[in-house]
Design an enzyme around this catalytic site. Structure first.
Site, PDB file in Angstrom:
ATOM      1  CG  HIS A  42      -0.125  -0.076   2.508  1.00  0.00           C
ATOM      2  ND1 HIS A  42       0.086  -1.284   3.153  1.00  0.00           N
ATOM      3  CD2 HIS A  42       0.526   0.858   3.244  1.00  0.00           C
ATOM      4  CE1 HIS A  42       0.837  -1.073   4.228  1.00  0.00           C
ATOM      5  NE2 HIS A  42       1.111   0.217   4.307  1.00  0.00           N
ATOM      6  CG  HIS A 126       7.801   4.446   0.159  1.00  0.00           C
ATOM      7  ND1 HIS A 126       7.479   5.598   0.843  1.00  0.00           N
ATOM      8  CD2 HIS A 126       7.878   3.468   1.096  1.00  0.00           C
ATOM      9  CE1 HIS A 126       7.377   5.330   2.124  1.00  0.00           C
ATOM     10  NE2 HIS A 126       7.608   4.046   2.316  1.00  0.00           N
TER      11      HIS A 126
END
EC number: 3.1.4.58
Length: 188
Positions: A42, A126
């Protein structure tokens, strides 16, 4: 509850990244890394830590309002990087300005709800794929293995509030479990 705000990639994007990560896991020294499972992939927008039950309704309302302020935007997984010699991550491409603004709003929502958000840094989009917790290890080969990765674009349509349940069994390699507490559509 231990909570964070996130953008969750669709299953097709997870499948594409998984194919690349499987190749990374065949590189020398890959067994020295702790690989994040697919269910843990995620984009964390803001990490809240332990949120008191009394704060949760206000946080939910503020996140709902934040989501309504943003229209859906394109995003895709692309390339990768590292944080020192501790974390290997897949990067993002597409609506990065919108993703950063959504992250800022998720942080601001927590502050306004009364949560301490110390140590806030500039947001780096990220998705963590591996962690090195034991000893010094050159992560460059793993980052290089992501350099030409480019997944298909998708449209981010919601902001999610996710609960993180840390492992309690003491079994080596056990991963945290994540469950979406609530999600709000963007722009509505």
């Amino acid at each position: 509850m231990r909570l964070f705000a996130a953008v969750l990639p669709p299953e097709a994007a997870v499948d594409e990244l998984d194919a690349r990560v499987r190749r990374l896991r065949t590189l020398p020294d890959a067994d020295r890394l702790r690989w994040t499972g697919r269910s843990g992939w995620h984009f964390t927008l803001a990490f809240y830590g332990e949120v008191p039950d009394t704060t949760l309704p206000d946080l939910r309302e503020r996140l709902s309002r934040a989501a309504r302020r943003y229209e859906p935007f394109p995003l895709g997984l692309k390339g990768g990087g590292r944080f020192a010699d501790r974390v290997v991550w897949a990067g993002a491409d597409g609506g990065l300005p919108a993703l950063r603004k959504l992250a800022d709003s998720a942080t601001a929502a927590a502050r306004r709800a009364g949560l301490e958000m110390s140590g806030h840094r500039a947001y780096t989009p990220h998705l963590t794929v591996a962690r090195n917790r034991a000893e010094a290890l050159d992560l460059a080969p793993f980052v290089d293995g992501l350099a030409d990765f480019e997944g298909s674009a998708w449209t981010v349509r919601e902001l999610a509030l996710v609960r993180s349940r840390l492992p309690v069994s003491g079994v080596a390699g056990e991963q945290p479990r994540y469950e979406t507490v609530e999600a709000w559509p963007l722009g509505k």
